[in-house]
Design a protein around this motif. Structure first.
Motif, PDB file in Angstrom:
ATOM      1  N   ASP A 130       0.844  -1.191   0.000  1.00 39.74           N
ATOM      2  CA  ASP A 130       0.000   0.000   0.000  1.00 39.74           C
ATOM      3  C   ASP A 130       0.887   1.251   0.000  1.00 39.74           C
ATOM      4  O   ASP A 130       1.400   1.666   1.031  1.00 39.74           O
ATOM      5  N   THR A 146      -9.574   3.228   7.358  1.00 39.53           N
ATOM      6  CA  THR A 146      -8.540   4.184   7.774  1.00 39.53           C
ATOM      7  C   THR A 146      -8.035   4.974   6.571  1.00 39.53           C
ATOM      8  O   THR A 146      -8.258   4.590   5.436  1.00 39.53           O
ATOM      9  N   ALA A 185      -0.834   4.690   1.937  1.00 38.61           N
ATOM     10  CA  ALA A 185      -1.534   4.530   3.208  1.00 38.61           C
ATOM     11  C   ALA A 185      -1.225   5.687   4.148  1.00 38.61           C
ATOM     12  O   ALA A 185      -0.167   6.326   4.060  1.00 38.61           O
ATOM     13  N   SER A 186      -2.155   5.942   5.049  1.00 37.25           N
ATOM     14  CA  SER A 186      -1.910   6.916   6.111  1.00 37.25           C
ATOM     15  C   SER A 186      -0.977   6.287   7.138  1.00 37.25           C
ATOM     16  O   SER A 186      -0.793   5.054   7.163  1.00 37.25           O
ATOM     17  N   SER A 202      -9.524   9.121  12.875  1.00 40.53           N
ATOM     18  CA  SER A 202     -10.598   8.384  12.215  1.00 40.53           C
ATOM     19  C   SER A 202     -11.975   8.835  12.700  1.00 40.53           C
ATOM     20  O   SER A 202     -12.345   8.584  13.850  1.00 40.53           O
ATOM     21  N   ASP A 241      -6.841  -7.061   7.290  1.00 42.14           N
ATOM     22  CA  ASP A 241      -6.186  -6.059   6.445  1.00 42.14           C
ATOM     23  C   ASP A 241      -7.217  -5.336   5.573  1.00 42.14           C
ATOM     24  O   ASP A 241      -7.126  -4.118   5.370  1.00 42.14           O
ATOM     25  N   ARG A 280      -2.856   3.701   9.114  1.00 40.40           N
ATOM     26  CA  ARG A 280      -3.063   2.434   8.407  1.00 40.40           C
ATOM     27  C   ARG A 280      -1.798   1.592   8.425  1.00 40.40           C
ATOM     28  O   ARG A 280      -1.854   0.381   8.635  1.00 40.40           O
ATOM     29  N   TYR A 281      -0.661   2.229   8.222  1.00 44.78           N
ATOM     30  CA  TYR A 281       0.602   1.484   8.277  1.00 44.78           C
ATOM     31  C   TYR A 281       0.800   0.843   9.657  1.00 44.78           C
ATOM     32  O   TYR A 281       1.222  -0.312   9.770  1.00 44.78           O
ATOM     33  N   ILE A 326      -9.042  -2.875   7.771  1.00 43.20           N
ATOM     34  CA  ILE A 326      -8.188  -1.718   8.043  1.00 43.20           C
ATOM     35  C   ILE A 326      -8.165  -0.791   6.848  1.00 43.20           C
ATOM     36  O   ILE A 326      -8.279   0.432   6.954  1.00 43.20           O
ATOM     37  N   ARG A 327      -8.047  -1.386   5.661  1.00 45.08           N
ATOM     38  CA  ARG A 327      -7.966  -0.582   4.427  1.00 45.08           C
ATOM     39  C   ARG A 327      -9.253   0.205   4.180  1.00 45.08           C
ATOM     40  O   ARG A 327      -9.214   1.354   3.722  1.00 45.08           O
TER      41      ARG A 327
END
Length: 236
Positions: free
Chosen positions: A108, A236, A111-112, A171, A229, A115-116, A232-233
């Protein structure tokens, strides 16, 4: 030198100055230095390295007054465990194949930071702990390590709180969920953290005691990691 780097340097010097007090002190200082270098780099690995640095330092401090044998075992665990993340970061830097548990993290590109961090937590806790246990310890040693492994959960809750607070700020969906659940979302996260670590210990034990069942549960876990995952994607 900024405040973060001063803090890192002080911690490393402190661990090096504890000669004779704890096993693996020098190796821990080296590990902290590596994590500090990664979190100060331009690599996307820096996001997880930042929280991992604090977690590692706190773990060493937490066990600093334990018996030497406990310090040694936990030191072995920490060094082996961290190596999976370090290898993933090195592979990404050198454009080599990424270990399976960490592929989503590095795939990714946009990603923010949150998110990472969440990708990293999923990869490291659900993907790496059982490997660290089975590659570093014998079946008998795991049983010796087990009570100390679970005792550390209370300390991990402090790290969980830091991650949760970051997520809460960044978030909107989490803030809404927190409101409509009357704060139960935070409690659920703590329960899941405990459950994940317990499952990793169970996997390590099955690795030695019942390989067919271990393979079955590991396959199921990897599917759960993929679903997490995706969650999360999307959020976030």
């Amino acid at each position: 030198m900024n405040l973060k780097n001063k803090y890192a340097s002080l911690l490393i010097i402190m661990f090096l100055s504890q000669e004779g007090k704890a096993q693996y002190t020098y190796q821990t200082a080296v590990l902290l230095h590596k994590l500090d270098s990664i979190r100060s780099s331009s690599s996307v690995a820096k996001y997880f390295a930042d929280i991992y640095f604090a977690t590692t330092a706190n773990a060493v401090l937490y066990f600093s007054n334990a018996d030497t044998s406990v310090q040694k075992m936990m030191g072995r665990m920490e060094l082996r465990f961290a190596d999976y993340f370090l290898r993933s970061a090195d592979a990404h830097e050198k454009k080599l194949p990424i270990p399976g548990e960490w592929k989503t993290y590095y795939a990714d590109k946009n990603a923010s930071s949150l998110r990472y961090i969440l990708f990293g937590i999923n990869a490291h806790i659900n993907g790496d702990i059982w490997q660290a246990l089975t590659n570093e310890f014998s079946k008998e040693e795991i049983q010796e390590l087990k009570p100390h492994y679970f005792a550390y959960y209370q300390q991990l809750l402090r790290e969980y709180r830091l991650v949760y607070d970051q997520a809460f700020i960044r978030s909107k969906r989490l803030r809404v969920l927190h409101t409509i659940s009357f704060g139960m979302d935070e409690l659920y996260g703590k329960i899941m953290l405990k459950r994940w670590r317990k499952r990793q210990m169970q996997l390590a034990e099955l690795y030695f005691d019942d390989k067919p069942l271990f393979d079955k549960k590991l396959k199921r876990l990897r599917k759960k990691m993929d679903r997490l995952d995706d969650l999360i994607r999307r959020n976030t």
